[in-house]
Write a protein that holds these residues in place. Structure first.
Motif, PDB file in Angstrom:
ATOM      1  N   TRP A 191       0.820  -1.214   0.000  1.00  0.00           N
ATOM      2  CA  TRP A 191       0.000   0.000   0.000  1.00  0.00           C
ATOM      3  C   TRP A 191       0.854   1.265   0.000  1.00  0.00           C
ATOM      4  CZ3 TRP A 191      -4.017   1.562  -2.047  1.00  0.00           C
ATOM      5  CH2 TRP A 191      -4.626   2.764  -1.672  1.00  0.00           C
ATOM      6  N   THR A 192       1.055   1.828  -1.202  1.00  0.00           N
ATOM      7  CA  THR A 192       1.793   3.082  -1.374  1.00  0.00           C
ATOM      8  C   THR A 192       1.084   3.894  -2.466  1.00  0.00           C
ATOM      9  OG1 THR A 192       3.176   2.287  -3.195  1.00  0.00           O
ATOM     10  CG2 THR A 192       4.015   1.904  -0.973  1.00  0.00           C
ATOM     11  N   LYS A 193       1.645   5.073  -2.738  1.00  0.00           N
ATOM     12  CA  LYS A 193       1.054   5.936  -3.768  1.00  0.00           C
ATOM     13  C   LYS A 193       1.045   5.246  -5.133  1.00  0.00           C
ATOM     14  CE  LYS A 193       0.542  10.698  -5.003  1.00  0.00           C
ATOM     15  NZ  LYS A 193       0.090  10.339  -6.326  1.00  0.00           N
ATOM     16  N   MET A 194       2.064   4.389  -5.373  1.00  0.00           N
ATOM     17  CA  MET A 194       2.135   3.690  -6.662  1.00  0.00           C
ATOM     18  C   MET A 194       0.864   2.874  -6.891  1.00  0.00           C
ATOM     19  SD  MET A 194       5.104   1.097  -8.045  1.00  0.00           S
ATOM     20  CE  MET A 194       6.400   2.255  -8.427  1.00  0.00           C
ATOM     21  N   ILE A 199      -5.128   2.349  -8.813  1.00  0.00           N
ATOM     22  CA  ILE A 199      -6.557   2.208  -8.493  1.00  0.00           C
ATOM     23  C   ILE A 199      -7.336   3.413  -9.025  1.00  0.00           C
ATOM     24  CG2 ILE A 199      -8.246   2.127  -6.593  1.00  0.00           C
ATOM     25  CD1 ILE A 199      -6.128   0.529  -4.982  1.00  0.00           C
ATOM     26  N   ILE A 200      -6.793   4.606  -8.780  1.00  0.00           N
ATOM     27  CA  ILE A 200      -7.483   5.825  -9.224  1.00  0.00           C
ATOM     28  C   ILE A 200      -7.634   5.813 -10.748  1.00  0.00           C
ATOM     29  CG2 ILE A 200      -7.279   8.362  -9.388  1.00  0.00           C
ATOM     30  CD1 ILE A 200      -5.960   8.191  -6.520  1.00  0.00           C
ATOM     31  N   ILE A 206     -11.323   3.446  -4.017  1.00  0.00           N
ATOM     32  CA  ILE A 206     -10.126   2.986  -3.292  1.00  0.00           C
ATOM     33  C   ILE A 206     -10.414   1.641  -2.611  1.00  0.00           C
ATOM     34  CG2 ILE A 206      -8.574   3.530  -1.349  1.00  0.00           C
ATOM     35  CD1 ILE A 206      -7.936   5.222  -3.804  1.00  0.00           C
ATOM     36  N   GLU A 207     -11.587   1.538  -2.011  1.00  0.00           N
ATOM     37  CA  GLU A 207     -11.921   0.290  -1.290  1.00  0.00           C
ATOM     38  C   GLU A 207     -12.011  -0.900  -2.238  1.00  0.00           C
ATOM     39  OE1 GLU A 207     -11.573  -0.478   1.886  1.00  0.00           O
ATOM     40  OE2 GLU A 207     -10.898   1.607   1.871  1.00  0.00           O
ATOM     41  N   GLY A 209     -10.538  -1.148  -5.146  1.00  0.00           N
ATOM     42  CA  GLY A 209      -9.180  -1.392  -5.655  1.00  0.00           C
ATOM     43  C   GLY A 209      -8.343  -2.165  -4.646  1.00  0.00           C
ATOM     44  N   LYS A 210      -8.453  -1.761  -3.381  1.00  0.00           N
ATOM     45  CA  LYS A 210      -7.684  -2.452  -2.339  1.00  0.00           C
ATOM     46  C   LYS A 210      -8.079  -3.931  -2.284  1.00  0.00           C
ATOM     47  CE  LYS A 210      -6.320   0.911   1.154  1.00  0.00           C
ATOM     48  NZ  LYS A 210      -6.538   1.405   2.507  1.00  0.00           N
ATOM     49  N   LYS A 211      -9.378  -4.175  -2.399  1.00  0.00           N
ATOM     50  CA  LYS A 211      -9.885  -5.564  -2.367  1.00  0.00           C
ATOM     51  C   LYS A 211      -9.347  -6.349  -3.558  1.00  0.00           C
ATOM     52  CE  LYS A 211     -14.195  -5.461   0.179  1.00  0.00           C
ATOM     53  NZ  LYS A 211     -15.539  -4.984  -0.031  1.00  0.00           N
ATOM     54  N   ALA A 212      -9.336  -5.691  -4.734  1.00  0.00           N
ATOM     55  CA  ALA A 212      -8.861  -6.371  -5.954  1.00  0.00           C
ATOM     56  C   ALA A 212      -7.388  -6.759  -5.805  1.00  0.00           C
ATOM     57  CB  ALA A 212      -9.061  -5.464  -7.166  1.00  0.00           C
ATOM     58  N   PHE A 213      -6.573  -5.841  -5.280  1.00  0.00           N
ATOM     59  CA  PHE A 213      -5.144  -6.158  -5.093  1.00  0.00           C
ATOM     60  C   PHE A 213      -4.963  -7.236  -4.029  1.00  0.00           C
ATOM     61  CE2 PHE A 213      -4.008  -2.273  -7.433  1.00  0.00           C
ATOM     62  CZ  PHE A 213      -2.961  -2.791  -8.189  1.00  0.00           C
ATOM     63  N   ALA A 214      -5.722  -7.117  -2.949  1.00  0.00           N
ATOM     64  CA  ALA A 214      -5.589  -8.103  -1.859  1.00  0.00           C
ATOM     65  C   ALA A 214      -5.933  -9.504  -2.359  1.00  0.00           C
ATOM     66  CB  ALA A 214      -6.483  -7.700  -0.694  1.00  0.00           C
ATOM     67  N   SER A 215      -6.833  -9.578  -3.351  1.00  0.00           N
ATOM     68  CA  SER A 215      -7.288 -10.889  -3.829  1.00  0.00           C
ATOM     69  C   SER A 215      -6.176 -11.641  -4.579  1.00  0.00           C
ATOM     70  CB  SER A 215      -8.527 -10.738  -4.725  1.00  0.00           C
ATOM     71  OG  SER A 215      -8.138 -10.182  -5.964  1.00  0.00           O
ATOM     72  N   PHE A 216      -5.113 -10.939  -5.008  1.00  0.00           N
ATOM     73  CA  PHE A 216      -3.968 -11.625  -5.630  1.00  0.00           C
ATOM     74  C   PHE A 216      -3.211 -12.478  -4.601  1.00  0.00           C
ATOM     75  CE2 PHE A 216      -3.820  -7.859  -8.692  1.00  0.00           C
ATOM     76  CZ  PHE A 216      -4.314  -8.582  -9.760  1.00  0.00           C
ATOM     77  N   HIS A 217      -3.323 -12.077  -3.343  1.00  0.00           N
ATOM     78  CA  HIS A 217      -2.469 -12.661  -2.300  1.00  0.00           C
ATOM     79  C   HIS A 217      -3.133 -13.850  -1.609  1.00  0.00           C
ATOM     80  CE1 HIS A 217      -0.617  -8.362  -1.823  1.00  0.00           C
ATOM     81  NE2 HIS A 217      -0.066  -9.031  -2.816  1.00  0.00           N
ATOM     82  N   LEU A 218      -2.365 -14.922  -1.359  1.00  0.00           N
ATOM     83  CA  LEU A 218      -2.897 -16.058  -0.602  1.00  0.00           C
ATOM     84  C   LEU A 218      -3.451 -15.597   0.741  1.00  0.00           C
ATOM     85  CD1 LEU A 218      -0.363 -19.049  -0.756  1.00  0.00           C
ATOM     86  CD2 LEU A 218      -2.539 -18.786  -1.950  1.00  0.00           C
ATOM     87  N   LEU A 219      -2.742 -14.641   1.350  1.00  0.00           N
ATOM     88  CA  LEU A 219      -3.149 -14.188   2.687  1.00  0.00           C
ATOM     89  C   LEU A 219      -4.331 -13.218   2.638  1.00  0.00           C
ATOM     90  CD1 LEU A 219       0.374 -13.841   4.351  1.00  0.00           C
ATOM     91  CD2 LEU A 219      -1.328 -15.624   4.756  1.00  0.00           C
TER      92      LEU A 219
END
Ligand SMILES: NC(=O)c1ccc[n+]([C@@H]2O[C@H](COP(=O)([O-])OP(=O)(O)OC[C@H]3O[C@@H](n4cnc5c(N)ncnc54)[C@H](O)[C@@H]3O)[C@@H](O)[C@H]2O)c1
Length: 257
Positions: A191-194, A199-200, A206-207, A209-219
Motif C-alpha cells: 500500500w503506497t502511492k504507486m 486504483i485511481i 479505493i476500497e 481497488g484495495k480488495k482487488a489487489f488483496a485478492s492476488f495474495h494467498l493471505l
C-alpha cells in the motif's frame, strides 16, 4: 542493546515516500545512519526531520538515479559526511505506462528502463569502490513479483524488474570475493502511492481497488511498506552475512499459487 543495523551507513534511493521511506525509518530505528535520496525534496527533508525527532541519524540528498554524474557526486558527499558506506538500497522505481506491448512507444519503454534498470546500474557501479574500501557491504535491490510472473499489464515494468533480478544474481557472483552481498526483495502489492495511483486510474473506488489487489495474495490482504522494510533490514544487517544472490519474496503468497 545495539540495533540490528547499528553503525552502518546505508543509502536508500527513492527514500522520500512509500516503501523507501519505511526502509529509512526502520533502518534508522535499528541504529543505521541513513542517507535518504530522492527527487522529492520536500518529502525527503520532512522525513529527515521526522527521523531526527525520533532520535535517529538521517540526512536527505537530492539525487536523480538516472543521472550518473549526480549519483557519483552525491555518493562522494555521503561518504564525506558519514565517513564510509556499508549499504545501498536500490528502491527508486516507477510503474510507467499500462498498455499492451504492441502499443508501447520507444520513449515510454526507455523512461521506465532509465529509472528501474539504469538507475540500479549507476548506483551499484558507484557504490562498489566505497564498499571495497569498507571491507564489504550489502546491496538490496527492490525488484517485484512482476519480475517473476506475468499479470497482463505494464510490459516495460515487468521487463525492468526481471532485469533487476538478473543483475542481482550476476552482481552477487562478481562481488562475493569482495565480501559485498547483493540480494533482491520482491514485493507483492504494497500500500503506497504507486498502488493508489493504479486504483485511481482504473476508475475503481479505493476500497474496491484495495480488495482487488488483496485478492492476488494467498493471505488475502495488502502488504504494509514496513513489511518490505523488515526484509531489507535483515538483508542489510549481519544476520544475513551468508545470504547473497537471493530473491526474497514478500508477496503475501502471491507467487506460491
Ligand atoms: N507498491 C508496490 O506494490 C510495489 C510492488 C512491487 C515493487 N515495488 C517497488 O518498490 C519500490 C518503491 O515503490 P513504492 O511503491 O514505494 O512507490 P512510490 O511511487 O511511493 O515511491 C517511489 C519513490 O521513487 C522515487 N523516484 C522515482 N523516480 C526517481 C528518480 N529518477 N530518482 C530518484 N528517485 C526517484 C519517487 O520520487 C518516490 O519517492 C519501487 O522500485 C517499486 O517498483 C512496489
Amino acid at each position: 542493546m545495539p540495533g540490528r543495523a547499528e553503525g552502518k551507513v546505508v543509502i536508500v534511493t527513492g527514500g522520500a515516500r512509500g516503501i523507501g521511506a519505511a526502509i529509512c525509518e526502520v533502518l534508522a530505528r535499528e541504529g543505521a545512519k541513513v542517507a535518504i535520496t530522492d527527487i522529492l525534496d520536500k518529502e525527503g527533508k520532512e522525513l529527515e526531520e521526522k527521523i531526527r525527532r525520533q532520535g535517529g541519524i538521517a540526512k536527505y540528498y537530492h539525487m536523480d538515479v538516472t543521472k550518473e554524474s549526480e549519483v557519483k557526486d552525491v555518493f562522494a558527499q555521503i561518504a564525506k559526511d558519514f565517513g564510509k558506506i556499508n549499504g545501498l538500497v536500490n528502491n527508486a522505481g516507477i510503474l510507467g505506462v499500462n498498455k499492451p506491448t504492441h502499443e508501447v512507444t520507444e520513449e515510454e519503454w526507455d523512461k521506465v528502463m532509465a529509472v528501474n534498470v539504469k538507475g540500479v546500474f549507476f548506483c551499484t557501479k558507484h557504490v562498489i569502490p566505497y564498499m571495497k574500501e569498507a571491507g564489504g557491504g550489502s546491496i538490496v535491490n527492490i525488484a517485484s513479483v512482476y519480475g517473476l510472473i506475468g499479470n497482463a499489464d505494464v510490459p516495460p515494468y515487468h521487463a525492468s524488474k526481471g532485469a533487476v533480478i538478473a543483475m542481482t544474481k550476476n552482481d552477487a557472483t562478481i562481488y562475493a570475493k569482495d565480501n559485498i552481498r547483493v540480494n533482491a526483495v520482491c514485493p507483492g502489492a504494497t500500500w503506497t502511492k504507486m498502488v493508489e495511483d493504479i486504483i485511481i486510474k482504473s476508475g475503481m473506488s479505493i476500497e474496491e481497488g484495495k480488495k482487488a489487489f488483496a485478492s492476488f495474495h494467498l493471505l488475502g490482504r495488502l502488504i504494509d511498506p514496513e513489511d518490505q522494510a523488515y526484509a531489507v533490514l535483515y538483508l542489510i544487517s549481519d544476520e544475513s552475512k551468508n545470504v547473497t544472490g537471493t530473491t526474497l519474496l514478500v508477496d503475501a503468497g502471491w507467487t506460491a499459487k
